[in-house]
Design a protein around this motif. Structure first.
Motif, short mmCIF file in Angstrom:
data_model
loop_
_atom_site.label_atom_id
_atom_site.label_comp_id
_atom_site.label_asym_id
_atom_site.label_seq_id
_atom_site.Cartn_x
_atom_site.Cartn_y
_atom_site.Cartn_z
N TRP A 1 121.21 41.14 49.35
CA TRP A 1 121.75 42.68 49.03
C TRP A 1 122.61 42.10 48.20
O TRP A 1 122.85 42.81 47.26
CB TRP A 1 122.35 43.48 50.52
N LEU A 2 123.54 41.50 48.63
CA LEU A 2 124.78 40.52 47.65
C LEU A 2 124.09 40.28 46.54
O LEU A 2 125.18 40.43 45.64
CB LEU A 2 125.40 39.50 48.88
N ARG A 3 123.34 39.64 46.84
CA ARG A 3 123.12 38.74 45.58
C ARG A 3 122.47 39.48 44.50
O ARG A 3 122.55 39.60 43.00
CB ARG A 3 121.62 37.90 45.26
N VAL A 4 121.56 40.52 44.42
CA VAL A 4 121.42 41.60 43.71
C VAL A 4 122.68 42.15 43.06
O VAL A 4 122.42 43.09 42.17
CB VAL A 4 120.22 42.86 44.40
N LEU A 5 123.87 42.47 44.05
CA LEU A 5 124.90 43.42 43.91
C LEU A 5 125.57 43.33 42.81
O LEU A 5 126.06 42.95 42.03
CB LEU A 5 125.63 43.88 45.29
N LEU A 6 125.47 41.67 42.95
CA LEU A 6 126.64 40.75 42.09
C LEU A 6 125.68 40.89 40.75
O LEU A 6 126.82 40.39 39.71
CB LEU A 6 126.71 39.29 42.58
N VAL A 7 124.89 40.20 40.52
CA VAL A 7 124.35 40.29 39.12
C VAL A 7 124.10 41.52 38.94
O VAL A 7 125.29 41.45 37.73
CB VAL A 7 122.78 40.34 39.69
N GLY A 8 124.35 42.97 39.62
CA GLY A 8 124.41 44.37 38.49
C GLY A 8 126.05 44.64 38.24
O GLY A 8 126.14 44.99 37.59
N ASN A 9 127.07 44.03 39.30
CA ASN A 9 128.47 44.04 38.48
C ASN A 9 128.91 43.36 37.51
O ASN A 9 129.47 43.17 36.33
CB ASN A 9 128.94 43.56 40.03
N LEU A 10 128.10 41.68 37.21
CA LEU A 10 128.07 40.74 36.11
C LEU A 10 128.17 41.71 34.81
O LEU A 10 128.85 41.40 33.91
CB LEU A 10 127.20 39.89 35.95
N VAL A 11 126.97 42.68 34.72
CA VAL A 11 126.02 43.25 33.98
C VAL A 11 127.37 44.78 33.43
O VAL A 11 127.91 44.40 32.23
CB VAL A 11 124.67 43.68 33.56
N PRO B 1 115.67 50.07 52.25
CA PRO B 1 116.02 50.79 51.34
C PRO B 1 115.25 48.98 49.50
O PRO B 1 114.47 47.71 50.25
CB PRO B 1 117.26 49.07 51.06
N GLY B 2 114.18 49.79 49.25
CA GLY B 2 113.69 48.90 47.71
C GLY B 2 114.20 48.29 46.91
O GLY B 2 115.83 48.57 46.93
N LYS B 3 113.99 47.72 46.33
CA LYS B 3 114.34 47.02 44.75
C LYS B 3 115.20 48.33 44.00
O LYS B 3 116.26 48.03 43.21
CB LYS B 3 113.50 46.79 44.06
N ALA B 4 114.72 49.03 44.05
CA ALA B 4 115.10 51.03 42.85
C ALA B 4 116.80 50.84 43.19
O ALA B 4 116.95 50.96 42.96
CB ALA B 4 113.82 51.68 42.67
N SER C 1 123.68 48.49 42.68
CA SER C 1 124.81 47.60 41.72
C SER C 1 124.75 48.12 40.87
O SER C 1 126.03 47.46 40.26
CB SER C 1 123.17 45.95 41.90
N MET C 2 123.93 48.68 39.57
CA MET C 2 124.69 48.63 38.26
C MET C 2 125.43 49.98 38.82
O MET C 2 126.61 49.35 37.51
CB MET C 2 123.12 49.61 37.37
N LEU C 3 125.71 50.68 39.91
CA LEU C 3 126.08 51.72 39.30
C LEU C 3 128.05 51.76 39.56
O LEU C 3 129.42 51.68 39.49
CB LEU C 3 125.81 53.38 40.26
N SER C 4 127.99 50.65 41.24
CA SER C 4 128.62 50.09 41.47
C SER C 4 129.82 49.56 40.71
O SER C 4 131.09 49.49 40.50
CB SER C 4 128.73 49.02 43.21
N GLY C 5 129.01 48.40 39.87
CA GLY C 5 129.22 47.57 38.63
C GLY C 5 129.94 48.67 37.86
O GLY C 5 131.26 47.79 37.37
N TRP C 6 129.74 49.63 37.49
CA TRP C 6 130.42 50.60 36.29
C TRP C 6 131.17 51.32 37.03
O TRP C 6 132.31 51.28 36.57
CB TRP C 6 129.40 51.61 35.72
N LEU C 7 131.84 51.66 37.99
CA LEU C 7 132.34 52.39 38.66
C LEU C 7 134.13 51.27 39.41
O LEU C 7 134.76 51.57 38.62
CB LEU C 7 132.10 52.84 39.70
#
Length: 268
Positions: A83-93, A135-138, A144-150
């Motif tokens: 989970w964490l790897r996906v979250l970190l990538v989305g937050n980087l962007v 939880p799936g990839k979507a 990850s993307m929503l949390s990064g923006w927030l």
């Protein structure tokens, strides 16, 4: 603001603002110690009523980093790395996009946006909305993307992640540990993004304007946060975290409404 004297009092620092803001941070720290999340969301909601959000958010990045470091050693073995790897990538962007949004909006517009985001998240939890099945990839990438923006916007991406974690049957220890490491990375990265954007004049503020208030408010609020976390952790074995989360969700709705009402009344 002089970098050689970073603790110069901000213009809005007075005895009343120090007292009220420290009480908010104490309560938010208690919530963090009890449930593992909610510190930044509560602080942004309450403190932004009488302090500019763009001044509050960098100080919260610092406090969240310090809180996570203090818990890192004990939680590391329980981290959910897939989970964490996906979250970190989305937050980087998406953290830089959130920072750019934060610094590009007026204080009142930012208050309304934060109020709306927190209100929607709280309503979703109160209505019991949850993903169907594992939880799936979507879901992972969307979170990850929503949390990064927030996170870039107002240091509140953690509450969106916590909502998803809570609804996907992660064990409490795994949820808390993953959030601690997530907060450490995202808040450190967001703070660095803000400083770099200010240095490069990408956002309409200067590094001098950020560094002084951030240093002052971080130092002023640190004792209250640590005390709150300690008290919350002590009570976690005696109070139902589920019941307390529901109370916090209701409180977030009230605060979001108050923030929106203040902006509307100021504009009338």
């Amino acid at each position: 603001m002089n970098l050689l004297n970073p603790f110069t009092l901000p213009d809005n620092a007075n005895a009343m603002s120090l007292l009220l803001s420290s009480l908010v941070v104490l309560f938010a720290g208690f919530v963090r110690g009890l449930t593992g999340f909610g510190f930044s969301a509560l602080c942004v909601s309450c403190l932004s009523v009488f302090l500019p959000p763009a001044q509050v958010v960098p100080a919260l990045f610092v406090l969240e980093i310090l809180a996570s470091i203090s818990l890192l050693k004990t939680c590391w073995p329980d981290v959910h790395w897939s989970w964490l790897r996906v979250l970190l990538v989305g937050n980087l962007v998406f953290i830089p996009l959130g920072v750019l949004t934060q610094q590009s909006l007026t204080a009142d517009t930012l208050r309304l946006l934060i109020a709306g985001v927190i209100g929607v998240i709280a309503l979703a939890q109160l209505q019991g909305l949850r993903p169907q099945g594992p939880p799936g990839k979507a879901l992972q990438w969307g979170t990850s993307m929503l949390s990064g923006w927030l996170n870039g916007l107002a240091a509140i991406g953690g509450i969106a992640v916590a909502m998803v974690f809570n609804q996907t049957r992660l064990a409490p220890a795994v949820m808390r540990a993953s959030l601690v490491v997530f907060f450490l990375f995202t808040d450190l990265f967001a703070l660095l993004c803000l400083a770099l954007m200010a240095h490069l004049a990408i956002v309409p503020t200067s590094l001098h304007d950020i560094s002084g208030p951030t240093a002052f408010w971080s130092a002023a609020w640190l004792p209250a946060m640590l005390l709150g976390i300690w008290l919350g952790h002590r009570q976690s074995a005696h109070i139902s975290a589920d019941h307390f989360r529901r109370l916090v969700q209701l409180l977030l709705l009230v605060i979001a409404a108050l923030m929106a009402g203040r902006v509307i009344s100021d504009g009338a």
